[in-house]
Design an enzyme around this catalytic site. Structure first.
Site, mmCIF file in Angstrom:
data_model
loop_
_atom_site.group_PDB
_atom_site.id
_atom_site.type_symbol
_atom_site.label_atom_id
_atom_site.label_comp_id
_atom_site.label_asym_id
_atom_site.label_seq_id
_atom_site.Cartn_x
_atom_site.Cartn_y
_atom_site.Cartn_z
ATOM 1 N N GLU A 111 -4.456 -15.848 -5.323
ATOM 2 C CA GLU A 111 -3.392 -15.543 -4.345
ATOM 3 C C GLU A 111 -3.730 -16.320 -2.876
ATOM 4 O O GLU A 111 -4.546 -16.789 -2.845
ATOM 5 C CB GLU A 111 -3.286 -14.080 -4.086
ATOM 6 C CG GLU A 111 -2.936 -13.335 -5.468
ATOM 7 C CD GLU A 111 -2.839 -11.653 -5.248
ATOM 8 O OE1 GLU A 111 -1.646 -11.252 -5.318
ATOM 9 O OE2 GLU A 111 -3.791 -11.031 -4.866
ATOM 10 N N HIS A 225 4.428 -8.390 4.599
ATOM 11 C CA HIS A 225 4.423 -9.111 3.346
ATOM 12 C C HIS A 225 5.507 -10.289 3.233
ATOM 13 O O HIS A 225 6.521 -9.882 3.455
ATOM 14 C CB HIS A 225 4.518 -8.411 2.091
ATOM 15 C CG HIS A 225 3.820 -9.045 0.878
ATOM 16 N ND1 HIS A 225 4.421 -10.052 0.130
ATOM 17 C CD2 HIS A 225 2.610 -8.967 0.238
ATOM 18 C CE1 HIS A 225 3.579 -10.706 -0.580
ATOM 19 N NE2 HIS A 225 2.631 -9.784 -0.814
ATOM 20 N N ARG A 267 -0.914 -14.644 4.457
ATOM 21 C CA ARG A 267 0.290 -13.970 4.544
ATOM 22 C C ARG A 267 0.831 -13.930 5.716
ATOM 23 O O ARG A 267 2.351 -14.169 5.912
ATOM 24 C CB ARG A 267 0.140 -12.390 4.346
ATOM 25 C CG ARG A 267 -0.061 -12.409 2.984
ATOM 26 C CD ARG A 267 -0.380 -10.872 2.616
ATOM 27 N NE ARG A 267 -0.679 -10.735 1.085
ATOM 28 C CZ ARG A 267 -1.054 -9.647 0.391
ATOM 29 N NH1 ARG A 267 -1.017 -8.474 1.217
ATOM 30 N NH2 ARG A 267 -0.946 -9.674 -0.852
ATOM 31 N N HIS A 328 3.859 -4.267 5.305
ATOM 32 C CA HIS A 328 3.225 -3.873 3.996
ATOM 33 C C HIS A 328 2.044 -3.447 3.829
ATOM 34 O O HIS A 328 1.819 -2.345 3.364
ATOM 35 C CB HIS A 328 2.909 -5.250 3.287
ATOM 36 C CG HIS A 328 2.401 -5.349 1.979
ATOM 37 N ND1 HIS A 328 3.005 -4.781 0.950
ATOM 38 C CD2 HIS A 328 1.302 -6.039 1.533
ATOM 39 C CE1 HIS A 328 2.099 -4.785 -0.012
ATOM 40 N NE2 HIS A 328 1.127 -5.642 0.121
ATOM 41 N N ARG A 363 -5.055 -9.023 6.643
ATOM 42 C CA ARG A 363 -5.844 -8.966 5.179
ATOM 43 C C ARG A 363 -5.680 -10.120 4.256
ATOM 44 O O ARG A 363 -4.413 -10.351 3.898
ATOM 45 C CB ARG A 363 -5.293 -7.578 4.537
ATOM 46 C CG ARG A 363 -5.712 -7.263 3.110
ATOM 47 C CD ARG A 363 -5.441 -5.984 2.610
ATOM 48 N NE ARG A 363 -4.046 -5.836 2.235
ATOM 49 C CZ ARG A 363 -3.632 -5.752 1.039
ATOM 50 N NH1 ARG A 363 -4.342 -6.281 0.241
ATOM 51 N NH2 ARG A 363 -2.353 -5.674 1.006
HETATM 52 C C1 LIG Z 1 3.948 -2.754 -3.290
HETATM 53 C C2 LIG Z 1 2.409 -2.865 -3.109
HETATM 54 C C3 LIG Z 1 1.754 -3.770 -3.615
HETATM 55 C C4 LIG Z 1 0.317 -3.856 -3.263
HETATM 56 N N1 LIG Z 1 -0.437 -4.582 -4.175
HETATM 57 C C5 LIG Z 1 -1.787 -4.573 -3.707
HETATM 58 C C6 LIG Z 1 -2.393 -5.443 -4.537
HETATM 59 O O1 LIG Z 1 -1.960 -6.096 -5.642
HETATM 60 N N2 LIG Z 1 -3.753 -5.390 -4.331
HETATM 61 C C7 LIG Z 1 -4.502 -4.929 -3.482
HETATM 62 O O2 LIG Z 1 -5.970 -4.758 -3.286
HETATM 63 N N3 LIG Z 1 -3.346 -4.035 -2.520
HETATM 64 C C8 LIG Z 1 -2.254 -3.908 -2.686
HETATM 65 N N4 LIG Z 1 -1.487 -2.970 -1.923
HETATM 66 C C9 LIG Z 1 -2.324 -2.392 -1.084
HETATM 67 C C10 LIG Z 1 -3.058 -1.184 -1.791
HETATM 68 O O3 LIG Z 1 -2.157 -0.668 -2.773
HETATM 69 C C11 LIG Z 1 -3.035 0.105 -0.861
HETATM 70 O O4 LIG Z 1 -3.783 -0.415 0.425
HETATM 71 C C12 LIG Z 1 -4.249 0.877 -1.078
HETATM 72 O O5 LIG Z 1 -3.629 1.744 -2.479
HETATM 73 C C13 LIG Z 1 -4.165 2.313 -0.330
HETATM 74 O O6 LIG Z 1 -5.066 3.107 -1.325
HETATM 75 P P1 LIG Z 1 -5.281 4.566 -0.401
HETATM 76 O O7 LIG Z 1 -6.334 5.223 -1.320
HETATM 77 O O8 LIG Z 1 -5.689 4.313 0.832
HETATM 78 O O9 LIG Z 1 -4.028 5.286 -0.138
HETATM 79 P P2 LIG Z 1 -2.781 5.452 -1.175
HETATM 80 O O10 LIG Z 1 -3.031 5.094 -2.491
HETATM 81 O O11 LIG Z 1 -1.535 5.085 -0.490
HETATM 82 O O12 LIG Z 1 -2.909 7.269 -1.192
HETATM 83 C C14 LIG Z 1 -2.646 7.868 -0.160
HETATM 84 C C15 LIG Z 1 -2.625 9.421 -0.522
HETATM 85 O O13 LIG Z 1 -2.812 10.271 0.477
HETATM 86 C C16 LIG Z 1 -2.022 11.453 0.609
HETATM 87 N N5 LIG Z 1 -1.439 11.654 1.801
HETATM 88 C C17 LIG Z 1 -0.819 11.104 2.891
HETATM 89 N N6 LIG Z 1 -0.693 11.866 3.759
HETATM 90 C C18 LIG Z 1 -0.997 13.217 3.687
HETATM 91 C C19 LIG Z 1 -1.078 14.372 4.162
HETATM 92 N N7 LIG Z 1 -0.743 14.672 5.406
HETATM 93 N N8 LIG Z 1 -1.546 15.617 3.232
HETATM 94 C C20 LIG Z 1 -1.877 15.327 2.169
HETATM 95 N N9 LIG Z 1 -1.992 14.195 1.498
HETATM 96 C C21 LIG Z 1 -1.503 13.088 2.035
HETATM 97 C C22 LIG Z 1 -0.982 10.883 -0.466
HETATM 98 O O14 LIG Z 1 0.015 11.679 -0.899
HETATM 99 C C23 LIG Z 1 -1.554 9.638 -1.467
HETATM 100 O O15 LIG Z 1 -2.070 10.661 -2.364
HETATM 101 C C24 LIG Z 1 -0.204 -2.937 -2.354
HETATM 102 C C25 LIG Z 1 0.514 -2.185 -1.749
HETATM 103 C C26 LIG Z 1 1.885 -1.896 -2.176
HETATM 104 C C27 LIG Z 1 2.758 -1.110 -1.187
#
Ligand SMILES: Cc1cc2nc3c(=O)[nH]c(=O)nc-3n(C[C@H](O)[C@H](O)[C@H](O)COP(=O)(O)OP(=O)(O)OC[C@H]3O[C@@H](n4cnc5c(N)ncnc54)[C@H](O)[C@@H]3O)c2cc1C
Length: 433
Positions: A111, A225, A267, A328, A363
């Site tokens: 990428e 993005h 990006r 993004h 990032r």
């Molecule tokens: C379309 C897309 C494609 C992507 N592709 C990639 C990729 O290929 N590679 C890569 O490294 N990254 C990628 N990313 C980024 C990556 O997916 C995210 O940054 C990462 O998954 C975030 O993980 P996390 O555990 O921090 O949060 P998330 O997976 O977003 O989970 C957040 C959690 O917090 C909970 N939550 C939020 N607020 C509250 C609240 N007040 N009370 C209770 N629960 C709450 C939500 O319900 C959820 O369960 C992508 C992102 C997107 C949107």
């Protein structure tokens, strides 16, 4: 209702679940999900997860990450990320993750701004598979309970230290008392009119941190993005066209069919040149073209993109895709140290809500899931050290549903006004609440 647990984890994405799996299994863990468990950004991740290919690649991986981040990264955090990448991807495989393989070896893709192919993936649905792998493990663990449709409203505190959270659940208010709390509540895309994120990702962790004077940092580091599918009419989240499609050869053209940028630059640079091109050509999009690539390859390697575009009337194997940059990812967040510890005692933060400093100002592609893995495990290991000698502080509280709902509203307003300040003249990018 009062609930007692050793560890409260707010968030059911990669960071929340992987943290839970790394907490000693004789400790009780409660994980919260604001909506349904699979409605997290983790589930949406397409491209993959970066990892140093081998020990010799660690320094180059660090250099690539720092260069993309404009050298605003915290170098020691980047080193941790790169050095612990191999071990954590292996752990994930051990938990059942099925990455794609080629000739018996992990199939590494490329990428933007990576010097070599070092991204492991599972077609273009890596996040879904990561989610399913971790979720299955979590469900098999007796010590872990998940509460769906449960929103963290505020933290419980005693003498300035965190001792759990106040949550809205089942149309009531519960008090979850915990020795340690981990915020893994994800990003801020739901605050933006146009974002690839779930609409529920409204920066709740940041709002709660601001309210409780927990250190936050780099709020201005917001990633757009370059290539989200352009859809004029939709108010839903925007569908991402993964950078790995460019990594595999897809090209960008303006509406006059002219090339204008090297697709594999970082990006922020690609997004800027698309905006420039849109201005010059008085258009709201440019084209990403993969139609000259082998159709079978596209259908097998990018089934998610192929299907989603097809649903919207675009055949990626035959025609270019209209794309435009949208919000993004959030590189800033709750300031944490190398063990994901925040400025509040007993409170950790990991994943997109946190700022470890690994991403600097921009990032590097596929470093987010990796950061979630590496630093949530570090949080869990740090917690494991002292958890047996700690007590739960069972404070009594009395907050009614209406009051909790008012706090949720005020959290949203406060985080929106903070980002208005950060965005300045670009504040129109935000939702109106
Ligand atoms: C379309 C897309 C494609 C992507 N592709 C990639 C990729 O290929 N590679 C890569 O490294 N990254 C990628 N990313 C980024 C990556 O997916 C995210 O940054 C990462 O998954 C975030 O993980 P996390 O555990 O921090 O949060 P998330 O997976 O977003 O989970 C957040 C959690 O917090 C909970 N939550 C939020 N607020 C509250 C609240 N007040 N009370 C209770 N629960 C709450 C939500 O319900 C959820 O369960 C992508 C992102 C997107 C949107």
């Amino acid at each position: 209702m009062d609930i007692y647990t050793d560890v409260l984890i707010v968030g059911c994405g990669v960071s929340g679940m992987y943290a839970a799996l790394n907490i000693n299994n004789n400790c009780k863990v409660v994980i919260l999900s604001k909506s349904k468990t699979d409605e997290c950004n983790t589930y949406l991740a397409q491209g993959g997860i970066s990892r140093a290919k081998d020990k010799d690649d660690i320094d180059l991986f660090i250099q690539d990450t720092m260069k993309a981040g404009k050298d605003k990264n915290k170098e020691e955090a980047v080193r941790v990320l790169a050095e612990e990448s191999i071990e954590n991807i292996n752990r994930l495989i051990g938990l059942g993750m099925d990455f794609d393989y080629k000739d018996g070896e992990l199939d590494y893709t490329r990428e933007g701004a990576h010097s070599i192919n070092r991204i492991v993936h599972s077609t273009d649905e890596t996040g879904k598979r990561v989610f399913e792998t971790l979720f299955k493990q979590v469900k098999n663990r007796d010590n872990i309970t998940i509460y769906e449709d449960t929103t963290l409203v505020d933290l419980l505190k005693f003498k300035g230290a965190c001792c759990g959270g106040i949550v809205k659940r089942n149309n009531g208010v519960d008090f979850i008392h915990a020795k340690y709390t981990i915020l893994a509540s994800g990003g801020i895309g739901g605050l933006f009119l146009n974002s690839t994120n779930r609409r529920t990702m409204t920066g709740d962790g940041i709002a709660i941190a601001l309210k409780n004077n927990i250190d936050v940092t780099n709020l201005g580091y917001i990633q757009f993005h370059p290539t989200a599918l352009y859809e004029n009419s939709s108010e839903e989240r925007k569908f991402l066209i993964s950078e790995s499609l460019r990594g595999e050869g897809a090209k960008l053209f303006n509406i006059n069919k002219q090339r204008f940028v090297n697709e594999l630059l970082p990006r922020d640079i690609v997004a800027e040149s698309i905006w420039d091109e849109e201005r010059k050509t008085d258009s709201s999009f440019v084209y990403l073209d993969a139609s000259f690539m082998d159709s079978e390859f596209i259908i097998n390697r990018f089934p998610g993109i192929y299907k989603e575009c097809k649903k919207r009337g675009i055949d990626v194997t035959n025609e270019p895709i209209p794309v435009t940059p949208v919000q993004h990812y959030f590189m800033g967040g709750i300031k944490v140290d190398l063990n994901s510890s925040t400025s509040m005692d007993n409170l950790y933060a990991c994943g997109e809500v946190s700022c470890t400093g690994v991403h600097g100002a921009n990032r590097l592609a596929s470093n987010s899931l990796l950061e979630g893995l590496v630093f949530s495990r570090r949080a869990a290991l740090d917690i494991n050290k002292n958890i047996n000698s700690k007590d739960i502080i069972p404070l009594k509280h009395n907050i009614k549903l209406k009051e909790a709902e008012e706090i949720i509203d005020s959290n949203l307003n406060s985080v929106l006004s903070e980002f208005k300040k950060v965005l300045g003249e670009k504040e129109h990018e935000l939702i109106n609440n």
